[in-house]
Design an enzyme around this catalytic site. Structure first.
Site, PDB file in Angstrom:
ATOM      1  N   ALA A 153     -21.879   2.258  80.313  1.00  0.00           N
ATOM      2  CA  ALA A 153     -21.652   2.363  81.830  1.00  0.00           C
ATOM      3  C   ALA A 153     -22.775   1.516  82.586  1.00  0.00           C
ATOM      4  CB  ALA A 153     -22.271   3.557  82.040  1.00  0.00           C
ATOM      5  N   TYR A 154     -23.824   1.211  81.975  1.00  0.00           N
ATOM      6  CA  TYR A 154     -24.703   0.233  82.912  1.00  0.00           C
ATOM      7  C   TYR A 154     -24.176  -1.125  83.060  1.00  0.00           C
ATOM      8  CZ  TYR A 154     -29.247  -1.899  83.873  1.00  0.00           C
ATOM      9  OH  TYR A 154     -30.144  -2.675  84.554  1.00  0.00           O
ATOM     10  N   ALA A 155     -24.026  -1.715  81.547  1.00  0.00           N
ATOM     11  CA  ALA A 155     -23.456  -3.247  81.597  1.00  0.00           C
ATOM     12  C   ALA A 155     -22.292  -3.135  82.526  1.00  0.00           C
ATOM     13  CB  ALA A 155     -23.087  -3.346  80.213  1.00  0.00           C
ATOM     14  N   SER A 157     -21.465  -1.617  85.198  1.00  0.00           N
ATOM     15  CA  SER A 157     -21.866  -1.785  86.571  1.00  0.00           C
ATOM     16  C   SER A 157     -22.426  -3.188  87.067  1.00  0.00           C
ATOM     17  CB  SER A 157     -22.729  -0.535  86.775  1.00  0.00           C
ATOM     18  OG  SER A 157     -24.143  -0.763  86.202  1.00  0.00           O
TER      19      SER A 157
END
Length: 246
Positions: A153-155, A157
């Protein structure tokens, strides 16, 4: 010592109350920038950053705003207080980790609201207001390349941040404004260390050829280079600052 090249230059730093953003505020102030410290929740941290700049003879003000919605007010304040904006460092961000199969979709929406929409909103204002000779610097992550588990999820974004950065650099053709992203690797900040045990931190530090975590100062030095005249020929790039981690 203040460099004459930075006289009358103004920087807006989002997420400037802690971590890499805080270090960047102090680093740019040492160069002579007047700095607008944007924060969302940590008023005391932003006020501490302003006080630290003042203690070194610099000038800074703190302005609260949600980067995904209200950031125009930050730029308005910069123009009202200092006459314009030359550099925008968008360091504000959110991190949430977990395997994709179990990841909470509400957490995904919150993450993307801050990291993707926030970057879009900040860059939109920056593209309208940064003066010729200026710079826009966004924050990605080296995890876009390393693809560590639990970072989907972070990557994702931050992959969007990189795409926005490259496109805005081309859309600002003829404006004499550079647009770049920096992508830190494992860095000893509250955001990075939160929720990680000592064994995990040690493993990540050992994965770096320099065999240590990065520091906020390591990242701030590169940001200062990109913000200033010496880095003005660097444009439309994503720079991984990670001690050689691949």
């Amino acid at each position: 010592m203040t460099d004459d090249r930075y006289v009358d230059r103004v920087a807006v730093v989002t997420g400037g109350s802690r971590g890499i953003g805080r270090q960047t505020v102090e680093r740019l102030a040492r160069d002579g920038y007047r700095v607008v410290v944007n924060y969302a929740g940590s008023k005391s941290g932003a006020e501490d950053a302003v006080a630290a700049v003042a203690a070194e003879g610099g000038t800074a003000i703190a302005v609260r705003a949600d980067v995904a919605d209200e950031v125009a007010a930050v730029f308005d304040r910069a123009e009202e207080s200092f006459g314009g904006v030359d550099v925008v460092v968008h360091a504000a961000g959110r991190m949430a980790l977990g395997p994709l199969v179990d990841f909470d979709l509400a957490a995904l929406d919150d993450l993307h609201r801050t990291n993707i929409r926030g970057t879009f909103v900040v860059d939109q204002q920056a593209a309208r207001r940064v003066r010729p000779g200026g710079a826009i610097i966004n924050f990605s992550t080296s995890v876009v390349g390393t693809s560590f588990p639990e970072y989907s999820a972070y990557a994702a974004s931050k992959g969007a941040v990189e795409a926005i950065t490259m496109i805005v650099a081309r859309e600002l053709r003829g404006r004499d404004v550079t647009v770049n992203a920096v992508a830190p690797g494992p860095t000893a900040t509250e955001l990075f260390l939160d929720g990680k045990d000592e064994q995990t931190v040690a493993r990540l530090a050992a994965a770096v050829p320099l065999e240590r975590l990065g520091t906020p100062a390591d990242i701030a030095e590169v940001v200062a280079f990109l913000a200033g005249p010496a880095g003005h020929w660097v444009n439309g790039q994503n720079i991984r600052i990670n001690g050689g981690l691949v």
